[in-house]
Design a protein around this motif. Structure first.
Motif, PDB file in Angstrom:
ATOM      1  N   LYS A 299       0.320   3.055  -3.753  1.00 50.24           N
ATOM      2  CA  LYS A 299      -0.282   2.628  -2.482  1.00 50.24           C
ATOM      3  C   LYS A 299       0.134   1.187  -2.142  1.00 50.24           C
ATOM      4  CE  LYS A 299      -4.326   5.671  -2.664  1.00 50.24           C
ATOM      5  NZ  LYS A 299      -5.810   5.754  -2.711  1.00 50.24           N
ATOM      6  N   ASP A 300       0.187   0.341  -3.181  1.00 50.21           N
ATOM      7  CA  ASP A 300       0.617  -1.055  -2.956  1.00 50.21           C
ATOM      8  C   ASP A 300       2.056  -1.111  -2.450  1.00 50.21           C
ATOM      9  OD1 ASP A 300      -1.841  -1.944  -3.791  1.00 50.21           O
ATOM     10  OD2 ASP A 300      -1.179  -2.466  -5.834  1.00 50.21           O
ATOM     11  N   ILE A 301       2.889  -0.255  -3.013  1.00 55.19           N
ATOM     12  CA  ILE A 301       4.303  -0.217  -2.599  1.00 55.19           C
ATOM     13  C   ILE A 301       4.411   0.219  -1.143  1.00 55.19           C
ATOM     14  CG2 ILE A 301       6.512   0.996  -2.940  1.00 55.19           C
ATOM     15  CD1 ILE A 301       5.732   1.142  -5.961  1.00 55.19           C
ATOM     16  N   ILE A 302       3.665   1.256  -0.767  1.00 53.37           N
ATOM     17  CA  ILE A 302       3.715   1.755   0.610  1.00 53.37           C
ATOM     18  C   ILE A 302       3.215   0.689   1.588  1.00 53.37           C
ATOM     19  CG2 ILE A 302       2.726   3.446   2.220  1.00 53.37           C
ATOM     20  CD1 ILE A 302       2.714   5.451  -0.129  1.00 53.37           C
ATOM     21  N   ALA A 303       2.101   0.026   1.212  1.00 50.05           N
ATOM     22  CA  ALA A 303       1.560  -1.029   2.073  1.00 50.05           C
ATOM     23  C   ALA A 303       2.591  -2.136   2.276  1.00 50.05           C
ATOM     24  CB  ALA A 303       0.275  -1.593   1.454  1.00 50.05           C
ATOM     25  N   TYR A 304       3.283  -2.499   1.210  1.00 47.49           N
ATOM     26  CA  TYR A 304       4.298  -3.559   1.289  1.00 47.49           C
ATOM     27  C   TYR A 304       5.438  -3.142   2.213  1.00 47.49           C
ATOM     28  CZ  TYR A 304       7.455  -7.264  -0.433  1.00 47.49           C
ATOM     29  OH  TYR A 304       8.288  -8.346  -0.537  1.00 47.49           O
ATOM     30  N   LEU A 305       5.872  -1.870   2.090  1.00 41.99           N
ATOM     31  CA  LEU A 305       7.015  -1.394   2.872  1.00 41.99           C
ATOM     32  C   LEU A 305       6.650  -1.098   4.329  1.00 41.99           C
ATOM     33  CD1 LEU A 305       8.787   0.904   0.248  1.00 41.99           C
ATOM     34  CD2 LEU A 305       9.597  -1.273   1.142  1.00 41.99           C
ATOM     35  N   LEU A 306       5.400  -0.744   4.579  1.00 42.38           N
ATOM     36  CA  LEU A 306       4.979  -0.557   5.974  1.00 42.38           C
ATOM     37  C   LEU A 306       5.091  -1.870   6.742  1.00 42.38           C
ATOM     38  CD1 LEU A 306       1.889   1.831   5.669  1.00 42.38           C
ATOM     39  CD2 LEU A 306       4.108   2.337   6.737  1.00 42.38           C
TER      40      LEU A 306
END
Length: 800
Positions: A203-210
């Motif tokens: 989830k942290d990775i997705i938030a960063y990439l969004l």
């Protein structure tokens, strides 16, 4: 379709071109200068394509096919292929020895080339441009080959590159590439993704990439404190993709050239105009030390860049200090590439890669920089052109200036040589109108050359002074230091003493592996062989007779340092020689501390003669000018004149006047007399007259054949047989007086690192050299020898 290629194997037996058949699918793809894999004697070996031919005299059933193409495009141009042929013939070496000079530093087989659009506003009709535009503005060379069905498009491609319309980039798969992570499934919020509730890192990775959309993999993992497993899980779910992409940053955006705050004086302006004249292709700038030759070089570089030409700027290896490199990068920014041997292979490859892409306009380096893939060459500049480091001591034993001259002829670029003490050969060429001679007789800002005083050490000894320093040198050092100025002491001999000897029986400690005395180094209290690196402990008694009168003789830089520290105990004294600069950054530290005024006295070898500029150095002491004069080489007087002049030129380069104290036992030697008067012309006249009388270059050519073996008897027998063959084959030339062949003799230092050495020397008229080289190749290199190595050098600077 067939091709001729050279095999990458160091054997004299296969030093020729071999014919292979090109598969029909590759007929339009393979070009000269490409490397390929072939079956050779049941081995898979690398070869370089030299030429393509329509027919072959060999029957098809006996010709093997090329198995694989290594390169996407040729690693050398057709111009360089011509130069490779010339190097092989000129230096009597193998094809592969000449070709490898131009190989990429990594010698990687997996280099991919791709082309992309730089100028999206380009409107002229171009098939390449239109294809790139329709294919997302970027394609590999292989993809373009598929479109064009041959590599004929490369000429048009290079033209577009030079005009700044496209860029050619390379990716070496053997180098670690920068990985990027990009989100490909974009949702409005994290809740819309099918992610487990406890998969917090995902989830942290997705938030960063969004937020970022794309990020470098290592930065993403560091910022989110996540692992590679989390990334791969998201990759499997097709939420993200991991891509490999060459990180070229802003290399394509070249820095603007900074305006110089130095105005050229009249002599510099005249020199620049002379070089730039159309008819002056080969130029020799003879300018006194401190005359501002480097500023002339920079102006030549700037003029070439403005017309989209590139420049190779060579310095002796030891002169390539950060201080020197920074002078150029300050002016030309990221347009500068640097190549030299102190760089690791990865860094050298990165620089080579940038040069190959066309990102760099100014290639600065030692002699190896001459072999980098520079297209659209405008000028080759060689500073301190007299320096011996421009001559290769390993096969091929080439001379950088000769290769630069040939490259200039092939490409049409200008060649500029510069020195305060030109080599006899270069100055002789200028006198024969083969070089355009440009003279600069004054230092910049009319700074005076240093005053030179010669001290006869025989008189010092007669008057009771047995010290290393003459009384005058001691007084001048003291006066200089009292004025808060700096001193350089020069002695071209490292170590503490020349040798260790017994006064009772005369025994001298020699290296077990070499026929040479060992040098004592006080810093490690050991004897070192300067030829093979062998070390020995120092005995208190003579190993031969047991005498206690077993002591050091001679003087080296370490001993000078010890004596100087004893005389001036409160001063900061440093030493610069091979022993002190082996550690990374050591040379820069020494220069920095001298420049900052921390060092009061710097002691060193010929490293100090290489173009250093420190205005507060006002005194140079030459401890012994006799070391170089008495070397057993025909170039000894020339080297002596050059060293004395160059090291003297380190004094008084600023507003303060300089002084040189030269100690010698031969004050009337012509190289010393003309050096202290800075009279190169008269020195040249006397030197060439002697060389003409005793038949040395530049009036004749010398072919120097060196043979080595660990088996002394085999070596002697080999040389006897080869000498008889040479005499037989050259009989007519000898009888007509065109050449002289000397009998094989043991080298001055007969044994080095357990190998015996025997040399044969041939002196010949220049017009017979080509014929003799062919005979030597057939005589010495018709096959490989198990226990004997052979090398040939043309006009060596040293014969002993």
């Amino acid at each position: 379709m067939y091709c001729q290629l050279i095999i990458n194997k160091t054997s004299r037996n296969i030093d020729r071109k071999f014919t292979y058949k090109i598969p029909s699918s590759l007929e339009d793809y393979i070009m000269p200068g490409m490397r390929v894999l072939v079956d050779f004697n049941n081995q898979e070996l690398e070869g370089m394509v030299v030429s393509k031919i329509e027919k072959s005299d060999i029957s098809d059933d006996k010709i093997k096919y090329i198995k694989q193409v290594i390169d996407s495009i040729p690693i050398v141009t057709e111009e360089i292929m011509v130069l490779i042929d010339w190097i092989r013939e000129e230096y009597v070496c193998r094809y592969i020895d000449a070709a490898k000079l131009f190989y990429p530093p990594s010698n990687s087989w997996d280099i991919n080339y791709y082309v992309k659009i730089k100028d999206e506003k380009y409107k002229d009709s171009s098939k390449i441009y239109n294809i790139l535009k329709s294919k997302d503005k970027s394609l590999s060379i292989k993809d373009l080959f598929i479109e064009f069905k041959s590599l004929e498009f490369l000429k048009d491609l290079y033209k577009l590159q030079e005009e700044g319309i496209v860029s050619i980039n390379t990716i070496d798969k053997s180098q670690k590439e920068t990985k990027f992570v990009r989100i490909i499934n974009v949702e409005d919020s994290i809740e819309n993704y099918n992610i487990r509730s406890n998969a917090h890192k995902q989830k942290d990775i997705i938030a960063y990439l969004l937020d970022k959309r794309t990020a470098e993999q290592h930065k993403l993992m560091k910022s989110t404190n996540s692992s590679l497993n989390s990334l791969r899980s998201l990759q499997d779910k097709k939420i993200i993709e991991i891509i490999e992409k060459e990180n070229i940053g802003n290399l394509e955006k070249k820095d603007k050239i900074k305006e110089s705050n130095i105005n050229l004086n009249t002599e510099q302006e005249k020199a620049l105009k002379s070089v730039l004249q159309k008819d002056n292709q080969f130029n020799l700038i003879h300018g006194v030390t401190g005359s501002g030759k480097t500023e002339i070089y920079m102006n030549i570089i700037e003029r070439n860049i403005k017309v989209n030409k590139k420049i190779i700027m060579l310095f002796p290896e030891i002169s390539l200090t950060n201080h020197m490199i920074n002078r150029f990068t300050k002016r030309f920014g990221n347009r500068v590439a640097v190549i030299h041997s102190r760089m690791n292979s990865k860094k050298r490859y990165e620089e080579w890669n940038k040069i190959n892409k066309g990102y760099k306009d100014v290639i600065i380096g030692a002699r190896s920089a001459l072999f980098t893939p520079v297209r659209n060459l405008g000028a080759i500049i060689i500073d301190e052109e007299h320096d011996d480091s421009y001559n290769s001591s390993i096969t091929p034993k080439y001379k950088t200036i000769d290769i630069a001259e040939k490259l200039s002829q092939i490409t049409g670029c200008k060649l500029i040589l510069g020195s305060a003490t030109p080599s006899i050969n270069s100055y002789y060429k200028s006198k024969k109108n083969l070089y355009n001679l440009i003279e600069i007789k004054k230092r910049i800002n009319d700074v005076k050359l240093p005053e030179t005083l010669v001290i006869d050490m025989k008189k010092e000894l007669d008057e009771g002074n047995k010290n290393i320093f003459s009384r005058k040198l001691y007084d001048e050092i003291k006066n200089t230091l009292d004025k808060k100025q700096q001193v350089i002491l020069f002695l071209n001999k490292r170590g503490y003493s020349s040798f260790v000897s017994c006064r009772s029986c005369g025994y001298v400690v020699k290296c077990d592996r070499c026929d040479v005395s060992m040098t004592y180094h006080s810093s490690i209290n050991k004897l070192i062989c300067h030829y093979c690196g062998n070390t020995k402990k120092v005995d208190n008694k003579c190993p031969s007779c047991g005498s206690k009168y077993f002591k050091t003789f001679g003087v080296g830089t370490q001993r000078i340092e010890k004596v100087t520290k004893k005389m001036f105990p409160d001063k900061n004294i440093d030493r610069m020689d091979f022993d002190t600069v082996t550690k990374k950054g050591a040379q820069e530290r020494i220069y920095k501390e001298l420049a900052n005024g921390k060092t009061d006295i710097l002691i060193g070898t010929q490293m100090l003669a290489k173009g250093i500029h420190f205005p507060n150095v006002t005194l140079v002491g030459i401890i012994s000018a006799d070391i170089t004069i008495n070397l057993p080489f025909y170039t000894a007087s020339e080297k002596s004149f050059q060293l004395i002049t160059q090291v003297s030129g380190r004094a008084g380069r600023g507003s303060k006047s300089g002084k040189v104290i030269l100690q010698t036992y031969e004050p009337n030697h012509y190289s010393i007399k003309y050096a202290i008067d800075n009279n190169y012309k008269e020195f040249f006249k006397q030197e060439v007259n002697l060389r003409k009388e005793f038949k040395y270059p530049p009036y004749i050519k010398i072919l120097y054949i060196n043979t080595k073996s660990k088996n002394e008897n085999d070596l002697k027998e080999f040389n006897t047989k080869k000498y008889q063959k040479i005499i037989e084959k050259l009989k007519v030339l000898i009888e007509n007086g065109y050449i002289k062949v000397y009998k094989p003799v043991p080298k001055g230092i007969y044994k080095v690192n357990n190998e015996y050495q025997i040399d044969t020397i041939i002196k010949t008229r220049s017009d017979k050299t080509k014929e003799i080289k062919k005979i030597l190749r057939k005589t010495y290199f018709n096959k490989s020898y198990k226990n004997i190595s052979v090398s040939i050098e043309i006009d060596p600077n040293t014969i002993s």
